[in-house]
Design a protein around this motif. Structure first.
Motif, short mmCIF file in Angstrom:
data_model
loop_
_atom_site.label_atom_id
_atom_site.label_comp_id
_atom_site.label_asym_id
_atom_site.label_seq_id
_atom_site.Cartn_x
_atom_site.Cartn_y
_atom_site.Cartn_z
N PRO A 271 0.83 -1.22 0.00
CA PRO A 271 0.00 0.00 0.00
C PRO A 271 0.86 1.26 0.00
N GLY A 272 0.47 2.21 -0.84
CA GLY A 272 1.21 3.46 -0.95
C GLY A 272 2.28 3.43 -2.02
N GLU A 273 2.44 2.28 -2.70
CA GLU A 273 3.45 2.16 -3.76
C GLU A 273 2.80 2.13 -5.13
N GLN A 274 3.60 2.50 -6.13
CA GLN A 274 3.11 2.57 -7.51
C GLN A 274 4.17 2.00 -8.45
N SER A 275 3.75 1.10 -9.32
CA SER A 275 4.66 0.62 -10.37
C SER A 275 4.48 1.50 -11.59
N GLN A 276 5.59 1.77 -12.28
CA GLN A 276 5.58 2.60 -13.47
C GLN A 276 6.29 1.85 -14.59
N LEU A 277 5.54 1.52 -15.63
CA LEU A 277 6.07 0.76 -16.76
C LEU A 277 6.17 1.67 -17.97
N ASP A 278 7.40 2.01 -18.36
CA ASP A 278 7.62 2.92 -19.48
C ASP A 278 7.23 2.25 -20.78
N PHE A 279 6.39 2.94 -21.59
CA PHE A 279 5.90 2.37 -22.83
C PHE A 279 7.03 2.15 -23.84
N ASN A 280 8.00 3.04 -23.87
CA ASN A 280 9.07 2.96 -24.87
C ASN A 280 10.14 1.93 -24.50
N SER A 281 10.61 1.99 -23.27
CA SER A 281 11.71 1.12 -22.87
C SER A 281 11.26 -0.18 -22.22
N SER A 282 9.97 -0.26 -21.84
CA SER A 282 9.43 -1.41 -21.10
C SER A 282 10.14 -1.59 -19.76
N HIS A 283 10.74 -0.52 -19.26
CA HIS A 283 11.44 -0.56 -17.97
C HIS A 283 10.42 -0.42 -16.85
N LEU A 284 10.45 -1.34 -15.89
CA LEU A 284 9.50 -1.37 -14.79
C LEU A 284 10.18 -0.87 -13.51
N THR A 285 9.63 0.19 -12.92
CA THR A 285 10.20 0.76 -11.70
C THR A 285 9.10 0.89 -10.65
N ILE A 286 9.52 1.24 -9.43
CA ILE A 286 8.57 1.40 -8.34
C ILE A 286 8.76 2.76 -7.68
#
Length: 372
Positions: A271-286
């Motif tokens: 809870p309180g976290e967000q995943s971010q998946l870049d459309f161009n690089s497909s790099h997944l971060t938090i």
């Protein structure tokens, strides 16, 4: 008293206020209503007295900034000094012409299209409350609050096929899935789901943005498939923003736990976290410590901006008011902060853009924004 107020406003414009002084000015501005006509003499006098009182009795207030500082100060100076709604007659004439075209552009509302497995199309906005369709023990009905519900009367194992509920630009909708999961769909969003979930899993497909409150079922994980990731949960509350015109897919967890998998790796969110998946690089971060209220503001009928650029702001406005946006010239890179009610007419939103020196022209449903 009046000189002190003017001096403070001048300091605010030049950025020389203390945080407490800036908060006083901004709080007073936020109390100004969005008027459709120029404020009268009485209203101006009342507003002056309110700000004077605050200037003599400063107190610590929550600092809420509506878009940019210059917009706040410009609005206050206009109402405070002259009681005029626009800077001069030329600006007034141009603004009124645009406002006249904007006044009939209403905010979005509850509307969606339901496509059944047999190809039947139901306009949920026009459909009457009550039963919409029935097949092999499953009844689809529209509740009095407009929500779409599924009622399972018998064993639905013989039912196959998928439903698709789609909201247009300028629409939103809520659906209660066959397992009891509740889903809120933002504008320009579609959700594909089966009449009846399988015994070992629950799978839906999402395009756009939706907020999920997943019914708990330890035996059957709930999976949300988007164009570039799969989110798996057992029972939880989360938001997925998967618009293809955004730079990334964002999955924000409010309650419980989810796993986000993009085929190359996965992240487990708390809870309180967000995943971010870049459309161009497909790099997944938090991202941690996310402002949850802001991420689900749309569900609570609010536009919420925090350090957003103009194009990010306009993408949300475009979807909700069903207008196209065209840019010309050098577009400002300045950032915007604050909240705008989503039930505001487009003319009221335009007022804020105008105060921020954004040149907007309207032709039909196309807004052309010209950079300075």
């Amino acid at each position: 008293m009046e000189n002190n107020a003017k001096k403070l406003l001048e300091q605010y414009l030049s950025g020389n206020c203390t945080p407490e002084e800036a908060a006083i000015v901004e709080e007073w501005y936020l109390q100004l209503p969005f008027e459709r006509v120029a404020p009268g003499h009485e209203q101006i006098e009342t507003s002056q007295q309110e700000v004077f009182q605050k200037l003599h009795f400063p107190r610590k207030v929550k600092r809420i900034v509506l878009l940019k500082r210059i917009a706040v100060a410009a609005s206050i100076l206009l109402c405070f000094t002259a009681g005029l709604y626009y800077l001069n007659r030329k600006t007034e004439t141009a603004a009124l012409l645009v406002k006249k075209e904007l006044k009939d552009v209403l905010p979005g509302r509850n509307k969606a299209i339901l496509t059944l497995a047999d190809g039947t199309v139901v306009d949920l906005d026009q459909a009457k409350n009550g039963e919409i369709a029935s097949q092999n023990g499953i009844i689809i009905r529209k509740a009095q609050n407009g929500q779409l519900e599924y009622v399972i009367q018998d064993n639905p194992s013989a039912v196959t096929g998928n439903n698709v509920i789609s909201t247009p630009r300028g629409g939103q909708y809520q659906v209660s899935l066959p397992d009891g999961t509740k889903v809120w769909l933002n504008a320009a969003t579609s959700l594909k789901y089966p009449y009846s979930f399988k015994k070992d899993e629950r799978v839906v497909e999402l395009n756009g943005e939706a907020y999920f409150e997943v019914a708990k079922d330890k035996r059957r994980p709930f999976r949300v498939i988007t164009s570039n990731q799969v989110v798996e949960v057992l029972g939880t509350h989360f938001n997925i923003n998967a618009y293809t015109d955004e730079p990334s897919t964002k999955t924000t967890l409010l309650e419980g736990a989810v796993r986000v998998d993009n085929g190359r790796g996965f992240l487990d969110l708390h809870p309180g976290e967000q995943s971010q998946l870049d459309f161009n690089s497909s790099h997944l971060t938090i991202a941690r410590g996310v402002d949850l209220d802001q991420e689900v503001a749309w569900k609570n009928d609010i536009f919420a901006f925090d350090n957003a650029d103009l194009k990010t702001v306009m993408r949300q406005i475009s979807r909700w008011y069903d207008v196209d946006v065209v840019y010309k010239g050098n577009i400002t890179t300045e950032k915007y902060f604050g909240d705008i009610p989503r039930n505001s007419n487009l003319s009221e939103v335009f007022k804020i853009l105008q105060l921020n020196h954004i040149d907007v022209k309207i032709s039909g449903k196309t807004m052309t924004i010209t950079g300075n």
